[in-house]
Every structure is written in C-alpha cells, then in structure tokens.
Design a protein around this motif. Structure first.
Motif, PDB file in Angstrom:
ATOM      1  N   ASP A   1     -13.679  57.941  26.836  1.00 16.99           N
ATOM      2  CA  ASP A   1     -14.224  57.340  28.046  1.00 16.99           C
ATOM      3  C   ASP A   1     -13.249  56.353  28.659  1.00 16.99           C
ATOM      4  N   TYR A   2     -13.007  56.518  29.961  1.00 12.83           N
ATOM      5  CA  TYR A   2     -12.226  55.551  30.737  1.00 12.83           C
ATOM      6  C   TYR A   2     -13.089  55.133  31.927  1.00 12.83           C
ATOM      7  N   ARG A   3     -13.162  53.843  32.160  1.00 14.04           N
ATOM      8  CA  ARG A   3     -13.906  53.340  33.306  1.00 14.04           C
ATOM      9  C   ARG A   3     -13.072  52.261  33.996  1.00 14.04           C
ATOM     10  N   PHE A   4     -12.936  52.393  35.307  1.00 14.14           N
ATOM     11  CA  PHE A   4     -12.167  51.434  36.098  1.00 14.14           C
ATOM     12  C   PHE A   4     -12.999  50.964  37.280  1.00 14.14           C
ATOM     13  N   GLU A   5     -12.879  49.680  37.595  1.00 13.78           N
ATOM     14  CA  GLU A   5     -13.383  49.169  38.864  1.00 13.78           C
ATOM     15  C   GLU A   5     -12.277  49.323  39.894  1.00 13.78           C
ATOM     16  N   ILE A   6     -12.588  49.887  41.045  1.00 11.60           N
ATOM     17  CA  ILE A   6     -11.599  50.058  42.118  1.00 11.60           C
ATOM     18  C   ILE A   6     -11.718  48.869  43.068  1.00 11.60           C
ATOM     19  N   ARG A   7     -10.593  48.206  43.309  1.00 15.30           N
ATOM     20  CA  ARG A   7     -10.575  47.054  44.199  1.00 15.30           C
ATOM     21  C   ARG A   7      -9.622  47.294  45.356  1.00 15.30           C
ATOM     22  N   ARG A   8     -10.030  46.853  46.522  1.00 12.78           N
ATOM     23  CA  ARG A   8      -9.204  46.926  47.733  1.00 12.78           C
ATOM     24  C   ARG A   8      -8.868  45.504  48.147  1.00 12.78           C
ATOM     25  N   ASP A   9      -7.578  45.181  48.058  1.00 16.25           N
ATOM     26  CA  ASP A   9      -7.126  43.805  48.333  1.00 16.25           C
ATOM     27  C   ASP A   9      -7.949  42.794  47.539  1.00 16.25           C
ATOM     28  N   GLY A  10      -8.246  43.157  46.289  1.00 14.03           N
ATOM     29  CA  GLY A  10      -8.935  42.251  45.384  1.00 14.03           C
ATOM     30  C   GLY A  10     -10.443  42.334  45.388  1.00 14.03           C
ATOM     31  N   SER A  11     -11.037  43.021  46.358  1.00 16.97           N
ATOM     32  CA  SER A  11     -12.495  43.103  46.443  1.00 16.97           C
ATOM     33  C   SER A  11     -12.992  44.442  45.906  1.00 16.97           C
ATOM     34  N   PRO A  12     -14.034  44.446  45.067  1.00 16.81           N
ATOM     35  CA  PRO A  12     -14.551  45.709  44.532  1.00 16.81           C
ATOM     36  C   PRO A  12     -15.074  46.631  45.631  1.00 16.81           C
ATOM     37  N   VAL A  13     -14.657  47.904  45.573  1.00 18.93           N
ATOM     38  CA  VAL A  13     -15.116  48.891  46.559  1.00 18.93           C
ATOM     39  C   VAL A  13     -15.596  50.179  45.896  1.00 18.93           C
ATOM     40  N   GLY A  14     -15.473  50.295  44.567  1.00 19.76           N
ATOM     41  CA  GLY A  14     -15.895  51.535  43.937  1.00 19.76           C
ATOM     42  C   GLY A  14     -15.578  51.565  42.465  1.00 19.76           C
ATOM     43  N   ASP A  15     -15.670  52.758  41.896  1.00 17.31           N
ATOM     44  CA  ASP A  15     -15.396  52.917  40.477  1.00 17.31           C
ATOM     45  C   ASP A  15     -14.778  54.284  40.216  1.00 17.31           C
ATOM     46  N   HIS A  16     -14.102  54.380  39.077  1.00 16.27           N
ATOM     47  CA  HIS A  16     -13.468  55.624  38.656  1.00 16.27           C
ATOM     48  C   HIS A  16     -13.745  55.809  37.175  1.00 16.27           C
ATOM     49  N   ARG A  17     -14.137  57.046  36.792  1.00 18.59           N
ATOM     50  CA  ARG A  17     -14.437  57.334  35.390  1.00 18.59           C
ATOM     51  C   ARG A  17     -13.752  58.619  34.965  1.00 18.59           C
ATOM     52  N   VAL A  18     -13.323  58.645  33.722  1.00 18.26           N
ATOM     53  CA  VAL A  18     -12.794  59.859  33.099  1.00 18.26           C
ATOM     54  C   VAL A  18     -13.490  60.031  31.757  1.00 18.26           C
ATOM     55  N   THR A  19     -14.012  61.217  31.523  1.00 15.68           N
ATOM     56  CA  THR A  19     -14.650  61.534  30.252  1.00 15.68           C
ATOM     57  C   THR A  19     -13.935  62.725  29.628  1.00 15.68           C
ATOM     58  N   LEU A  20     -13.527  62.570  28.357  1.00 18.58           N
ATOM     59  CA  LEU A  20     -12.857  63.634  27.615  1.00 18.58           C
ATOM     60  C   LEU A  20     -13.806  64.183  26.568  1.00 18.58           C
ATOM     61  N   ARG A  21     -13.881  65.506  26.511  1.00 14.91           N
ATOM     62  CA  ARG A  21     -14.746  66.154  25.528  1.00 14.91           C
ATOM     63  C   ARG A  21     -13.955  67.232  24.794  1.00 14.91           C
ATOM     64  N   PRO A  22     -13.983  67.224  23.462  1.00  8.55           N
ATOM     65  CA  PRO A  22     -13.291  68.281  22.714  1.00  8.55           C
ATOM     66  C   PRO A  22     -13.964  69.628  22.911  1.00  8.55           C
ATOM     67  N   THR A  23     -13.157  70.700  22.930  1.00  6.00           N
ATOM     68  CA  THR A  23     -13.663  72.063  23.014  1.00  6.00           C
ATOM     69  C   THR A  23     -13.062  72.875  21.868  1.00  6.00           C
ATOM     70  N   ALA A  24     -13.481  74.135  21.760  1.00  4.97           N
ATOM     71  CA  ALA A  24     -12.970  74.988  20.694  1.00  4.97           C
ATOM     72  C   ALA A  24     -11.474  75.231  20.834  1.00  4.97           C
ATOM     73  N   THR A  25     -10.946  75.140  22.065  1.00  3.19           N
ATOM     74  CA  THR A  25      -9.528  75.434  22.294  1.00  3.19           C
ATOM     75  C   THR A  25      -8.716  74.217  22.706  1.00  3.19           C
ATOM     76  N   GLY A  26      -9.347  73.053  22.839  1.00  6.01           N
ATOM     77  CA  GLY A  26      -8.602  71.865  23.264  1.00  6.01           C
ATOM     78  C   GLY A  26      -9.537  70.769  23.725  1.00  6.01           C
ATOM     79  N   LEU A  27      -9.545  70.504  25.034  1.00  5.85           N
ATOM     80  CA  LEU A  27     -10.454  69.487  25.565  1.00  5.85           C
ATOM     81  C   LEU A  27     -10.734  69.741  27.026  1.00  5.85           C
ATOM     82  N   THR A  28     -11.828  69.153  27.494  1.00  7.09           N
ATOM     83  CA  THR A  28     -12.190  69.138  28.902  1.00  7.09           C
ATOM     84  C   THR A  28     -12.140  67.703  29.397  1.00  7.09           C
ATOM     85  N   ALA A  29     -11.523  67.498  30.549  1.00  8.14           N
ATOM     86  CA  ALA A  29     -11.449  66.173  31.165  1.00  8.14           C
ATOM     87  C   ALA A  29     -12.208  66.198  32.487  1.00  8.14           C
ATOM     88  N   GLU A  30     -13.168  65.291  32.623  1.00  6.76           N
ATOM     89  CA  GLU A  30     -13.925  65.168  33.860  1.00  6.76           C
ATOM     90  C   GLU A  30     -13.622  63.810  34.486  1.00  6.76           C
TER      91      GLU A  30
END
Length: 239
Positions: free
Chosen positions: A32-61
C-alpha cells in the motif's frame, strides 16, 4: 479562465530505440502506498497504489483524484486510474484511464514476445491522436506510476496518461530527509529531464517516498507520503 491541464506534454519519438535498466534487484512488494497531493502547499487530492501478488507475479492498481477550488467552487478536476500486471519484474499489461477536466484518455499496453505494444485513444495530442496504430517498445519499459524503483537508470518510460514513450534521463542529486506517515525517512532524490520533467524520491529499500513536478499553470504539485510501504528500520530513519 479555466486552469491549464496538469498533465505533462511530450513529443512521441517512435524512431528512437529505447533501453530498460537491469532488474537484478526487484522492488520490495509492499502492499500500500498513499500520498496526499498538494498544489503550492495546499491539499487538492490523493494518490494510492495497491500491490497484490498473483500466481505469475503481481498486480498494481493506481488511483489519483485532484480537485482545485477557487473560493470553494471546483474549477478543475483530474481523475486517474490504472491497473498493470507484472511478471519477473516486467510489466506485461497495462490499462489506464484519465479524465483531465472532461478530456478522457485511455492507454493500453500488452506484451507481445519481447516487445510491448501500446495504444492510446482520446486526449489532446500525444499518443491518443497519432492515428498511426500501436507504438512498439521493448518489454521491460517502466510506466510513469513511479512506485517501481527499477525505473532508476532508464532512458525511456511509458507515459500512462498520454500513451507516449517519453525519452528521459534520471540523475541522482543526493540524499535528504523526506516527510512520511511513519516520520522522516532518508531518501535519494532523482531528477527526470527530457520529455518528462519531475523529481522523485526513493528510500534505501527502493520504496517510493515522494514526487514533485510543475503543472502547466506554473504551480508546484507535490505527492506527500502518508504511507510508503512498511515502517522503516531504525537505520533508515532520519537522525
């Protein structure tokens, strides 16, 4: 006047060969990766990445949401989501969709032998409007989702917003303390130059800890870590 688009623009360089860095040291498979997105220092959004193992490697969302407001009224929105499949440290499939204030772009990539075929639709310029069919690149090209530190040393990346192959250089510019949800963390700063201009940080385990780039309206966009994988060891924490 509406705010300019926040995505990067870059020329499509199909005739140039590209190479990929060695994959001898795979990135830690943190979940799990979670980031707050800031524009000129002010929060404007968020970004997330989730990694899940699979039978052949992994899936990244990966998923981003940005809303810029003026006097409390939304004046700009950006949404992004992508799903990529990885085998032996290489991306073998990707599907992404971005909504840049009403402009929709989709990008797909599929492994075909030792090559990666990339197609884009929609958008304004770039891969979405070339009309020349799929772009062919070497298998092992890294996307601009940034979570995979194997990209360090690459001279080209797949722009998951436009579908372009961006020619880049990555230069290490020293170690510094980066704020994270687990406290300050020692990280190395890398600067992208070329078709893509950005600054990205990775810690000593190869975990992504930060991102900064200039938006087309001149503002500064920062991805500030709330969760960058697991808690660092004592040796990895800033003094």
């Amino acid at each position: 006047m509406p705010l300019p688009r926040l995505v990067w623009s870059a020329a499509l360089l199909l005739a140039l060969p590209v190479s990929c860095p060695a994959l001898a040291n795979p990135v830690p498979l943190e979940t799990d990766y979670r980031f707050e997105i800031r524009r000129d220092g002010s929060p404007v959004g968020d970004h997330r990445v989730t990694l899940r193992p699979t039978a052949t490697g992994l899936t990244a969302e990966a998923m981003s949401r940005i809303t810029v407001r003026l006097l409390g009224i939304p004046v700009y929105r950006f949404e992004y989501q992508s799903t990529s499949q990885w085998t032996d440290g290489r991306m073998v499939a990707l599907d992404s969709r971005s909504n840049d204030d009403g402009t929709i772009t989709t990008v797909t990539a599929r492994a075909d032998g030792d090559r990666l075929r990339v197609s884009a639709a929609g958008g304004e310029g770039g891969g979405g409007d070339t009309g020349g069919g799929p772009v062919v690149a070497p298998l092992g090209l890294f996307p601009t989702d940034h979570w995979h530190s194997g990209v360090i040393g690459a001279d080209a990346v797949l722009n998951t917003i436009t579908g372009d192959i961006n020619r880049v250089t990555m230069t290490a510019q020293g170690r510094e303390t980066v704020p994270t949800g687990f406290g300050p963390r020692l990280s190395t700063r890398y600067v992208y130059d070329g078709d893509l201009r950005a600054t990205v940080w990775y810690d000593d385990r190869g975990l992504w800890t930060g991102l900064r780039f200039a938006a087309r309206d001149g503002s500064t966009i920062d991805y500030v870590c709330q969760r960058c994988g697991s808690s660092p060891t004592v040796a990895e924490r800033a003094p």
